[in-house]
Design an enzyme around this catalytic site. Sequence first.
Site, mmCIF file in Angstrom:
data_model
loop_
_atom_site.group_PDB
_atom_site.id
_atom_site.type_symbol
_atom_site.label_atom_id
_atom_site.label_comp_id
_atom_site.label_asym_id
_atom_site.label_seq_id
_atom_site.Cartn_x
_atom_site.Cartn_y
_atom_site.Cartn_z
ATOM 1 N N SER A 174 -9.580 38.892 -16.721
ATOM 2 C CA SER A 174 -10.451 39.808 -17.101
ATOM 3 C C SER A 174 -11.361 39.110 -17.836
ATOM 4 O O SER A 174 -12.302 39.305 -19.101
ATOM 5 C CB SER A 174 -10.025 40.033 -18.277
ATOM 6 O OG SER A 174 -8.686 40.864 -17.513
ATOM 7 N N THR A 182 -11.535 35.706 -19.388
ATOM 8 C CA THR A 182 -10.729 35.003 -20.240
ATOM 9 C C THR A 182 -10.924 33.624 -20.555
ATOM 10 O O THR A 182 -12.218 32.675 -21.956
ATOM 11 C CB THR A 182 -9.550 34.696 -19.686
ATOM 12 O OG1 THR A 182 -8.791 35.683 -19.692
ATOM 13 C CG2 THR A 182 -8.453 34.001 -20.773
ATOM 14 N N TRP A 194 -14.494 32.692 -20.367
ATOM 15 C CA TRP A 194 -15.880 32.587 -20.854
ATOM 16 C C TRP A 194 -15.874 33.959 -22.195
ATOM 17 O O TRP A 194 -16.574 32.939 -22.734
ATOM 18 C CB TRP A 194 -16.307 34.042 -19.940
ATOM 19 C CG TRP A 194 -18.179 34.534 -20.193
ATOM 20 C CD1 TRP A 194 -19.238 33.476 -20.767
ATOM 21 C CD2 TRP A 194 -18.509 35.808 -19.972
ATOM 22 N NE1 TRP A 194 -20.344 34.482 -21.151
ATOM 23 C CE2 TRP A 194 -20.065 35.646 -20.585
ATOM 24 C CE3 TRP A 194 -18.574 36.660 -19.289
ATOM 25 C CZ2 TRP A 194 -20.835 36.187 -20.494
ATOM 26 C CZ3 TRP A 194 -19.182 37.754 -19.077
ATOM 27 C CH2 TRP A 194 -20.403 37.532 -19.600
ATOM 28 N N HIS A 219 -2.119 36.463 -23.127
ATOM 29 C CA HIS A 219 -2.116 37.632 -22.859
ATOM 30 C C HIS A 219 -0.800 38.642 -22.463
ATOM 31 O O HIS A 219 -1.292 39.746 -22.121
ATOM 32 C CB HIS A 219 -1.814 37.176 -20.832
ATOM 33 C CG HIS A 219 -2.694 36.186 -20.173
ATOM 34 N ND1 HIS A 219 -4.061 36.188 -19.970
ATOM 35 C CD2 HIS A 219 -2.926 34.675 -19.238
ATOM 36 C CE1 HIS A 219 -4.669 35.815 -19.424
ATOM 37 N NE2 HIS A 219 -4.191 34.786 -19.122
ATOM 38 N N SER A 242 -10.531 39.788 -8.023
ATOM 39 C CA SER A 242 -10.461 37.882 -8.633
ATOM 40 C C SER A 242 -8.961 37.182 -9.133
ATOM 41 O O SER A 242 -8.612 35.978 -8.778
ATOM 42 C CB SER A 242 -10.459 38.501 -10.206
ATOM 43 O OG SER A 242 -11.074 36.944 -10.737
ATOM 44 N N TYR A 258 -15.768 43.148 -20.248
ATOM 45 C CA TYR A 258 -15.945 42.508 -19.681
ATOM 46 C C TYR A 258 -17.881 42.526 -18.901
ATOM 47 O O TYR A 258 -18.850 41.621 -18.602
ATOM 48 C CB TYR A 258 -15.264 42.357 -18.158
ATOM 49 C CG TYR A 258 -16.060 40.955 -17.388
ATOM 50 C CD1 TYR A 258 -15.885 39.459 -18.124
ATOM 51 C CD2 TYR A 258 -16.870 41.323 -16.117
ATOM 52 C CE1 TYR A 258 -15.525 38.559 -16.955
ATOM 53 C CE2 TYR A 258 -17.098 40.406 -15.213
ATOM 54 C CZ TYR A 258 -17.074 39.061 -16.158
ATOM 55 O OH TYR A 258 -17.289 37.981 -15.089
#
Length: 329
Positions: free
Chosen positions: A73, A75, A77, A136, A166, A226
Amino acid sequence: MDSVQDVECYVPESNEFQELLQSLPFERGAMCNPIHLYKGIWYRAHSLEAAMAFQRHFQARDTDIILATAPKSGTTWLKSLVFAVTHRSQYPVTDQNHPLLTTNPHGVVPFLELIYRNNKNPDLTSTPPPRIYSTHVPYTMLPESVQTSKCQIIYLCRNPKDIFVSMWHFGNMLLKDIPSSQPITIEESFERFCKGITMFGPCWEQALEYWKKSIEKPEEILFLKYEDLKANINSQLKRIAKHLGCPFSSEEENEGVIEDIANLCSFKHLSNLEVNKTGKLFFFQVVENNVFFSKGEVGDWINILTPSMVEKLDQVVEHKLNGSGLTLN
């Protein structure tokens, strides 16, 4: 259905956890990995044992920062952005010795599940504030000390269609290094994903839980998307800094500090650093740093999913979020 013994080679440290594991529903996940259902969420065995140790032993400080995400999702970044924002006095963004230039974001902001996998009751008291960790796990699995303290939580969600794509790319990159891995078609993987049978899934259930808590406790939980980060990173960085009690000054804004952080942590910049092209980390296996940098695009699902797949997943998510006020598209 395969038995646990057939597919799960992980050896729990305690008989108590072994007994719990044997009692839990078991399936192969969206990437064909063995996962167990615990209180509505699917876990790998080692992740569940670590999450339970984290829940039992972690003592939060009011100065702590917890970054929560579903896998894939954004993470990596988020970790880089929050580290750069909170450490900008100690490490000026334009400093040639900035830690993010030589260390993968997962190295500067560790996963609590990995900390507690390696040591079920680690001593974290010597870590100076602000301690930044990521996880998570769903909100209900966070330790009571996190839920009752004034520590800050930032949750980042993403469109489930992009999460799946992804995850599919990420999973295949990992599986190529495991000779005994069992192949799975994208159609079968997608069916399992739609049922929520994926690590720390269903992702929409997790997002909804953090969404509701962010409405109840906006001063402690910041809910991000995001897609919003991609659309306007500068305004989102301002939100992050303000939430963490270190807002950007007018002088910093005029000097371009926000833009510098955005550039430092950009996909293009991070993915081209030597440490992220050739370095490795140990997660549940040795992982090359470059696998954490896929396209990072919004809407890449359109190149992978068929119209019928899109319709099916949209219906699942809309049904689960109906009436909540939360959208994930």
